[in-house]
Design a protein around this motif. Structure first.
Motif, short mmCIF file in Angstrom:
data_model
loop_
_atom_site.label_atom_id
_atom_site.label_comp_id
_atom_site.label_asym_id
_atom_site.label_seq_id
_atom_site.Cartn_x
_atom_site.Cartn_y
_atom_site.Cartn_z
N VAL A 36 0.73 -1.19 0.13
CA VAL A 36 -0.06 0.25 0.04
C VAL A 36 1.14 1.35 0.23
O VAL A 36 1.19 1.07 0.65
CB VAL A 36 -1.14 0.07 1.13
CG1 VAL A 36 -1.39 1.59 1.52
CG2 VAL A 36 -1.88 -1.06 1.16
N GLN A 37 0.77 2.23 -1.23
CA GLN A 37 0.98 2.82 -1.31
C GLN A 37 1.38 3.94 0.15
O GLN A 37 -0.05 4.57 0.13
CB GLN A 37 0.96 4.00 -2.86
CG GLN A 37 1.16 3.23 -3.61
CD GLN A 37 1.50 3.94 -5.05
OE1 GLN A 37 1.00 5.06 -5.11
NE2 GLN A 37 1.30 2.54 -5.78
N LEU A 38 2.51 4.79 0.43
CA LEU A 38 1.82 6.06 1.67
C LEU A 38 2.72 7.47 0.93
O LEU A 38 4.03 6.79 -0.02
CB LEU A 38 2.88 5.70 2.83
CG LEU A 38 2.08 4.54 4.15
CD1 LEU A 38 3.22 4.14 4.66
CD2 LEU A 38 1.12 5.79 4.44
N HIS A 39 2.00 8.09 -0.03
CA HIS A 39 3.03 9.25 -0.32
C HIS A 39 3.79 10.15 0.53
O HIS A 39 3.09 10.59 1.92
CB HIS A 39 1.43 10.25 -1.07
CG HIS A 39 0.62 9.44 -2.16
ND1 HIS A 39 1.56 9.44 -3.47
CD2 HIS A 39 -0.28 8.81 -2.05
CE1 HIS A 39 0.93 8.79 -4.31
NE2 HIS A 39 -0.67 8.20 -3.64
N PRO A 40 4.07 10.59 0.32
CA PRO A 40 5.17 11.85 1.28
C PRO A 40 4.09 12.80 2.36
O PRO A 40 4.90 13.20 3.07
CB PRO A 40 5.89 12.28 0.27
CG PRO A 40 6.07 12.32 -0.28
CD PRO A 40 4.85 11.06 -1.00
N GLU A 41 3.03 13.27 1.51
CA GLU A 41 2.37 14.21 1.74
C GLU A 41 1.74 13.49 2.85
O GLU A 41 1.54 14.21 4.17
CB GLU A 41 1.15 15.20 1.05
CG GLU A 41 2.08 16.19 -0.66
CD GLU A 41 2.57 14.83 -1.27
OE1 GLU A 41 2.48 13.98 -1.28
OE2 GLU A 41 2.66 15.13 -2.09
N VAL A 42 1.32 12.70 3.07
CA VAL A 42 0.42 11.90 3.87
C VAL A 42 1.66 11.26 4.88
O VAL A 42 1.16 11.11 6.23
CB VAL A 42 -0.22 10.58 3.75
CG1 VAL A 42 -0.21 9.11 4.81
CG2 VAL A 42 -1.31 10.17 2.43
N ILE A 43 2.48 11.07 5.07
CA ILE A 43 4.03 10.78 6.05
C ILE A 43 4.28 12.48 6.99
O ILE A 43 3.74 11.95 7.47
CB ILE A 43 5.16 10.02 5.49
CG1 ILE A 43 5.09 9.03 4.57
CG2 ILE A 43 6.62 10.28 6.43
CD1 ILE A 43 5.92 8.38 3.76
N GLY A 44 3.89 12.95 5.88
CA GLY A 44 4.43 14.46 6.29
C GLY A 44 3.07 14.83 7.67
O GLY A 44 3.42 15.46 8.57
N TYR A 45 2.29 14.51 7.09
CA TYR A 45 0.69 14.76 7.69
C TYR A 45 1.08 13.68 9.45
O TYR A 45 0.30 14.67 10.05
CB TYR A 45 -0.71 14.49 6.89
CG TYR A 45 -1.88 14.44 8.31
CD1 TYR A 45 -2.01 16.14 8.76
CD2 TYR A 45 -2.53 13.09 8.35
CE1 TYR A 45 -2.90 16.35 8.92
CE2 TYR A 45 -4.06 14.37 8.85
CZ TYR A 45 -4.11 14.83 9.39
OH TYR A 45 -4.87 14.65 9.78
#
Length: 308
Positions: free
Chosen positions: A212-221
């Motif tokens: 399942v992909q984790l975009h950098p914006e979500v990790i930053g959130y």
């Protein structure tokens, strides 16, 4: 989902707790179940184990419980004149640690290595635990007399802390109706509960979750939420990097259960309370004012900008 439906044959309601336990299995995590007596904590764990063909054992934690009663010990065999290792109940797939806060810290600490390293060490020899291995520990949130609160280091080992609430009137009527019709919680097979998956399916699901992909914006959130807790004036202890990692893992599993191959900010929000509520600590003045941990976390969720 077939697994939820199967568990529902034995447990009425508690959908959030069922989902939380499934997420823990997918993430190789552990769960702290908190609720008053009689809300089906033990039945829930047994039903899930039966539906997944997992071995389960239950330990009633008491003030006189010793570490060897949990992890096992060496016993002298008079026939062979050698010491033989006898496995404790921790050697299972799903360990129900009932009322974990009723046993002294020495015995609580015996679980730390098992939960973190998936092994126990007896007389210098490391012995691996079965895979999967998940601890589902229960606590009574009302009665604290004669208990030993879990230290922060051990609380941080739990992926999620789930609150099991009292059922609604409709759900309670359904529970009593089942018992009136002859339901026996000790005999799940008679209730029609059958295995719907096994170790192979669980392993495949775990592998799928890692894709399942984790975009950098979500990790930053996720990071911003953790940092927001450290800056909250109501909290003495904020979320550690381990806590942020746990939230990310849980959100990933929830996204997969929801049928998506990518994580959204809504997935993070959905798991924020169960993944973080046991990793923060209120300041004394906030406790005096009657502020709850969940209320503080909800405030942080409402103020941290959500990525678009």
């Amino acid at each position: 989902m077939a697994l939820r439906a199967e568990v529902g044959k034995a447990v009425v309601g508690q959908d959030a707790a069922v989902t939380g336990l499934i997420i823990a299995l997918l993430c190789r995590g552990h769960v702290l179940l908190e609720g008053v007596p009689g809300v089906a904590k033990t039945l829930l764990v047994r039903a899930l184990a039966a539906a997944l063909q997992l071995q389960t054992k239950r330990v009633q934690f008491t003030p006189d419980l010793m570490p060897g009663d949990v992890i096992g010990s060496l016993v002298y065999d008079t026939r062979s004149a050698e010491f033989e290792f006898r496995k404790g109940p921790v050697f299972t797939n799903l360990l129900l640690a009932d009322e974990i806060n009723r046993t002294p810290p020495k015995t609580q600490a015996a679980l730390l290595e098992a939960m973190e390293e998936r092994q126990v060490t007896i007389e210098g020899t490391a012995r691996e635990l079965p895979d999967p291995f998940v601890v589902a520990a229960t606590q009574n949130p009302i009665e604290y007399e004669g208990t030993y609160p879990l230290p922060e280091a051990q609380l941080d080992r739990f992926l999620l802390k789930l609150h099991l609430t009292l059922p609604s009137r409709q759900e309670e009527v359904a529970v009593l109706g089942r018992h009136a019709a002859g339901f026996d919680p000790r005999d799940l097979a008679a209730a029609g509960l059958r295995p719907v998956a096994g170790a192979a399916e669980l392993a495949a699901a775990r592998e799928a979750v890692t894709r399942v992909q984790l975009h950098p914006e979500v990790i930053g959130y996720v990071v911003d939420l953790a940092r927001g807790s450290r800056q909250s004036p109501s909290l003495r202890l904020g979320v550690s990097p381990r806590g942020a990692t746990a939230l990310m893992r849980a959100a990933r599993a929830w996204a997969w259960l929801s049928g998506r191959d990518f994580v959204t900010p809504d997935d993070v929000k959905a798991l924020a309370l169960p993944a973080l509520r046991h990793r923060v600590e209120l300041r004394p003045e906030a406790e005096i004012e009657g502020v709850s941990v969940d209320a503080v976390l909800e405030g942080i969720l409402s103020t941290v900008p959500v990525p678009r």
